[in-house]
Write a protein that holds these residues in place. Structure first.
Motif, PDB file in Angstrom:
ATOM      1  N   ASN A  94       0.827  -1.212   0.000  1.00 33.64           N
ATOM      2  CA  ASN A  94       0.000   0.000   0.000  1.00 33.64           C
ATOM      3  C   ASN A  94       0.861   1.261   0.000  1.00 33.64           C
ATOM      4  O   ASN A  94       2.074   1.210  -0.137  1.00 33.64           O
ATOM      5  CB  ASN A  94      -0.967  -0.006   1.185  1.00 33.64           C
ATOM      6  CG  ASN A  94      -2.281   0.683   0.871  1.00 33.64           C
ATOM      7  OD1 ASN A  94      -2.362   1.538   0.008  1.00 33.64           O
ATOM      8  ND2 ASN A  94      -3.313   0.295   1.578  1.00 33.64           N
ATOM      9  N   GLU A 148      -1.692   4.319   5.577  1.00 30.89           N
ATOM     10  CA  GLU A 148      -2.693   3.757   6.477  1.00 30.89           C
ATOM     11  C   GLU A 148      -3.833   4.749   6.582  1.00 30.89           C
ATOM     12  O   GLU A 148      -3.612   5.958   6.748  1.00 30.89           O
ATOM     13  CB  GLU A 148      -2.070   3.514   7.857  1.00 30.89           C
ATOM     14  CG  GLU A 148      -3.051   3.388   9.005  1.00 30.89           C
ATOM     15  CD  GLU A 148      -3.766   2.042   9.053  1.00 30.89           C
ATOM     16  OE1 GLU A 148      -4.502   1.794  10.018  1.00 30.89           O
ATOM     17  OE2 GLU A 148      -3.592   1.242   8.113  1.00 30.89           O
ATOM     18  N   SER A 149      -5.069   4.290   6.423  1.00 30.71           N
ATOM     19  CA  SER A 149      -6.209   5.194   6.551  1.00 30.71           C
ATOM     20  C   SER A 149      -7.461   4.381   6.811  1.00 30.71           C
ATOM     21  O   SER A 149      -7.435   3.144   6.794  1.00 30.71           O
ATOM     22  CB  SER A 149      -6.397   6.041   5.281  1.00 30.71           C
ATOM     23  OG  SER A 149      -6.999   5.293   4.244  1.00 30.71           O
ATOM     24  N   ASP A 150      -8.576   5.076   7.023  1.00 29.09           N
ATOM     25  CA  ASP A 150      -9.862   4.423   7.192  1.00 29.09           C
ATOM     26  C   ASP A 150     -10.745   4.619   5.966  1.00 29.09           C
ATOM     27  O   ASP A 150     -11.967   4.500   6.039  1.00 29.09           O
ATOM     28  CB  ASP A 150     -10.580   4.968   8.436  1.00 29.09           C
ATOM     29  CG  ASP A 150     -10.048   4.328   9.709  1.00 29.09           C
ATOM     30  OD1 ASP A 150      -9.829   3.108   9.691  1.00 29.09           O
ATOM     31  OD2 ASP A 150      -9.839   5.049  10.697  1.00 29.09           O
ATOM     32  N   MET A 166      -9.146   0.767   1.909  1.00 32.84           N
ATOM     33  CA  MET A 166      -8.274  -0.026   2.778  1.00 32.84           C
ATOM     34  C   MET A 166      -8.826  -1.410   3.090  1.00 32.84           C
ATOM     35  O   MET A 166      -8.151  -2.219   3.731  1.00 32.84           O
ATOM     36  CB  MET A 166      -8.021   0.726   4.081  1.00 32.84           C
ATOM     37  CG  MET A 166      -7.335   2.069   3.897  1.00 32.84           C
ATOM     38  SD  MET A 166      -5.719   1.920   3.133  1.00 32.84           S
ATOM     39  CE  MET A 166      -4.824   1.061   4.414  1.00 32.84           C
ATOM     40  N   THR A 167     -10.060  -1.694   2.670  1.00 32.57           N
ATOM     41  CA  THR A 167     -10.620  -3.032   2.877  1.00 32.57           C
ATOM     42  C   THR A 167     -11.098  -3.614   1.551  1.00 32.57           C
ATOM     43  O   THR A 167     -12.025  -4.415   1.513  1.00 32.57           O
ATOM     44  CB  THR A 167     -11.781  -2.992   3.889  1.00 32.57           C
ATOM     45  OG1 THR A 167     -12.728  -1.994   3.484  1.00 32.57           O
ATOM     46  CG2 THR A 167     -11.270  -2.674   5.272  1.00 32.57           C
ATOM     47  N   TYR A 182      -7.250  -7.325  -1.763  1.00 35.57           N
ATOM     48  CA  TYR A 182      -6.218  -7.859  -0.869  1.00 35.57           C
ATOM     49  C   TYR A 182      -6.025  -9.358  -1.089  1.00 35.57           C
ATOM     50  O   TYR A 182      -4.922  -9.887  -0.942  1.00 35.57           O
ATOM     51  CB  TYR A 182      -6.601  -7.616   0.591  1.00 35.57           C
ATOM     52  CG  TYR A 182      -6.119  -6.315   1.182  1.00 35.57           C
ATOM     53  CD1 TYR A 182      -4.984  -6.265   1.984  1.00 35.57           C
ATOM     54  CD2 TYR A 182      -6.814  -5.130   0.970  1.00 35.57           C
ATOM     55  CE1 TYR A 182      -4.545  -5.079   2.546  1.00 35.57           C
ATOM     56  CE2 TYR A 182      -6.377  -3.937   1.520  1.00 35.57           C
ATOM     57  CZ  TYR A 182      -5.249  -3.912   2.303  1.00 35.57           C
ATOM     58  OH  TYR A 182      -4.810  -2.728   2.854  1.00 35.57           O
ATOM     59  N   VAL A 219       0.751  -4.378   6.660  1.00 37.71           N
ATOM     60  CA  VAL A 219      -0.117  -3.297   7.140  1.00 37.71           C
ATOM     61  C   VAL A 219       0.549  -2.627   8.332  1.00 37.71           C
ATOM     62  O   VAL A 219       1.585  -3.078   8.834  1.00 37.71           O
ATOM     63  CB  VAL A 219      -1.511  -3.821   7.526  1.00 37.71           C
ATOM     64  CG1 VAL A 219      -2.207  -4.434   6.322  1.00 37.71           C
ATOM     65  CG2 VAL A 219      -1.426  -4.824   8.674  1.00 37.71           C
ATOM     66  N   ALA A 276      -5.473  -2.029  11.373  1.00 39.05           N
ATOM     67  CA  ALA A 276      -5.615  -2.595  10.029  1.00 39.05           C
ATOM     68  C   ALA A 276      -5.994  -4.070  10.088  1.00 39.05           C
ATOM     69  O   ALA A 276      -6.824  -4.542   9.298  1.00 39.05           O
ATOM     70  CB  ALA A 276      -4.321  -2.411   9.250  1.00 39.05           C
ATOM     71  N   ALA A 281      -4.685   8.860   4.027  1.00 37.29           N
ATOM     72  CA  ALA A 281      -3.500   8.313   4.692  1.00 37.29           C
ATOM     73  C   ALA A 281      -2.740   9.381   5.455  1.00 37.29           C
ATOM     74  O   ALA A 281      -2.005   9.063   6.402  1.00 37.29           O
ATOM     75  CB  ALA A 281      -2.588   7.652   3.660  1.00 37.29           C
ATOM     76  N   ASP A 310      -5.992   6.049  -4.753  1.00 38.03           N
ATOM     77  CA  ASP A 310      -6.557   6.292  -3.427  1.00 38.03           C
ATOM     78  C   ASP A 310      -6.570   7.786  -3.189  1.00 38.03           C
ATOM     79  O   ASP A 310      -5.519   8.416  -3.247  1.00 38.03           O
ATOM     80  CB  ASP A 310      -5.678   5.597  -2.379  1.00 38.03           C
ATOM     81  CG  ASP A 310      -6.140   5.916  -0.982  1.00 38.03           C
ATOM     82  OD1 ASP A 310      -7.300   6.303  -0.830  1.00 38.03           O
ATOM     83  OD2 ASP A 310      -5.335   5.783  -0.055  1.00 38.03           O
TER      84      ASP A 310
END
Length: 434
Positions: A144, A147-149, A153-154, A158, A166, A171, A309, A434
């Motif tokens: 990636n 890191e974020s929400d 991210m899901t 993956y 991660v 995560a 992120a 992203d």
């Protein structure tokens, strides 16, 4: 639109296509010249590859890995594989590790046959990653670019990778909750944020006693659920207040894609840049479009950013942080983690943005909250800890690769076929970001 209007539109489109084709041809020819003369890695010297099939518009995704890759290269052979000629030309100038221009699948196969490549790393979900997935005698690892929400991210994508690196427990929890039948325990490795160990490597920013406000908004998004950008809703008012203050200093670093889909967003971005250009030079306000990201996070007294992120890059420092509340009612906001207790700045708070920021800077409860969530998202943030975990994860996969390779000694690394897909894409092609 009448006949003349349609003909004029068609003519403009044809001219644009011709110009893009000529520009791509020039870049491809230039890339071919450099690729033919630049030194190539010694056969058998590269163990870790970084696959970047994207164009220059998304180079920010791999730039943030430059410092960690340079550190890793002290212990392992590392090289970046570029498919776009424009991206390659920029990477070869910037990257601290070797860059290879492998335009065709035949080029890729020739490289793989020369190297004992154990692991291929991916910084985004570009659809062209699947051209590399066809090679099975290596680990494919999604690392990636932050890191974020965000819902990105899901992504179920993956599951296409052998492993994913991660940041931390947040995560792991996020993936376990969102993805069906995904073996998080065995396929996901938490490494923290190795970029945080290099935030102050280069700080071209002399202090002047003012409170530094780092405003780092994301772009407007390409769909309603990801309309997190704040430049049009918050940015102009915030910048006006900071620039007008004798005690504050603004670093403005918008996302590279800001304004690509929205005229209003683009014009607001340009307005902030004009305000900075017209401000008193002694104040030190800065529009930052440089390639390096990290020192801004380190020197800021408070950071204001959107859901992206950038929230978590700052969270890893435990220093004052403000998140803009999306003005768009369609933006999907997951407030089950850190965002549930974040310092949210709504458009109503723009009545006194400096008062809002000063409160966040001085509030001990806010700082304590940040420390808790920093640990939840990144684990140990002691300097050097994330780098050690990143190297340990790479070492683990190399060891597992060696075990697999020893049991498949008669299996060729590359299964040749007739596929010879070329990649001439450049900036006019805008893939998923992203």
């Amino acid at each position: 639109m009448g006949l003349f209007g349609r003909l004029l539109s068609d003519a403009r489109t044809a001219i644009k296509v011709l110009r893009n084709g000529l520009r791509t041809r020039r870049r491809r020819n230039e890339a071919n010249r450099f690729a033919a003369t630049d030194p190539r890695p010694i056969p058998g010297s590269i163990q870790i590859g970084v696959y970047f099939a994207d164009t220059r518009v998304n180079l920010y995704q791999i730039r943030q890995w430059y410092a960690p890759l340079a550190e890793l290269a002290k212990h392992r052979g590392v090289a970046i594989i570029a498919r776009s000629p424009g991206a390659y030309l920029t990477l070869r100038e910037e990257s601290p590790v070797p860059v290879l221009y492998l335009r065709t699948v035949t080029d890729i196969e020739g490289f793989l046959e020369q190297q004992d490549l154990a692991t291929m790393l991916y910084v985004n979900q570009n659809i062209k990653n699947f051209q590399m997935f066809r090679y099975g005698r290596m680990w494919h690892v999604f690392i990636n670019h932050g890191e974020s929400d965000k819902i990105y991210m899901t992504s179920n994508q993956y599951k296409a990778y052998d492993y994913a690196f991660v940041a931390g427990q947040a995560a792991l929890d996020r993936l376990a909750k969102k993805l069906w039948n995904y073996d998080v325990a065995n396929r996901v490795i938490a490494i923290g944020r190795p970029q945080s160990d290099h935030l102050v490597d280069h700080v071209p920013f002399a202090g002047n006693g003012r409170t530094v406000v780092f405003y780092a908004p994301t772009w407007e998004g390409d769909r309603p659920t990801m309309a997190y950008g704040s430049i049009a809703s918050h940015g102009v008012a915030l910048a006006e207040a900071v620039i007008a203050s004798p005690g504050h200093r603004l670093i403005y670093r918008p996302h590279p894609r800001s304004g690509v889909n929205s005229r209003e967003y683009r014009e607001a971005n340009q307005q902030i840049q004009r305000m900075i250009a017209a401000a008193d030079p002694a104040a030190g306000h800065l529009f930052d479009a440089g390639g390096e990201l990290g020192w801004q996070i380190a020197v800021a007294d408070v950071q204001v950013t959107d859901i992206s992120a950038m929230v978590y890059d700052r969270l890893a420092t435990g220093k004052p942080l403000v998140v803009t509340r999306p003005a768009s009612p369609t933006a999907e906001v997951d407030e089950s983690g850190f965002l549930a207790s974040a310092e949210w700045m709504s458009t109503a708070d723009l009545a006194d943005p400096l008062g809002f920021l000063d409160r966040v800077i001085t509030d001990e409860a806010s700082r304590s909250n940040l420390a808790f969530w920093a640990n939840h998202h990144f684990g140990d943030t002691t300097p050097g800890s994330s780098t050690a975990r990143f190297h340990a994860a790479i070492d683990l996969l190399v060891e597992r690769w060696q075990e697999q390779a020893a049991t498949h000694v008669d299996q060729p690394r590359v299964e040749h076929d007739a596929l010879d897909d070329e990649d001439d894409s450049d900036e006019e092609s805008v893939p998923q970001a992203d």
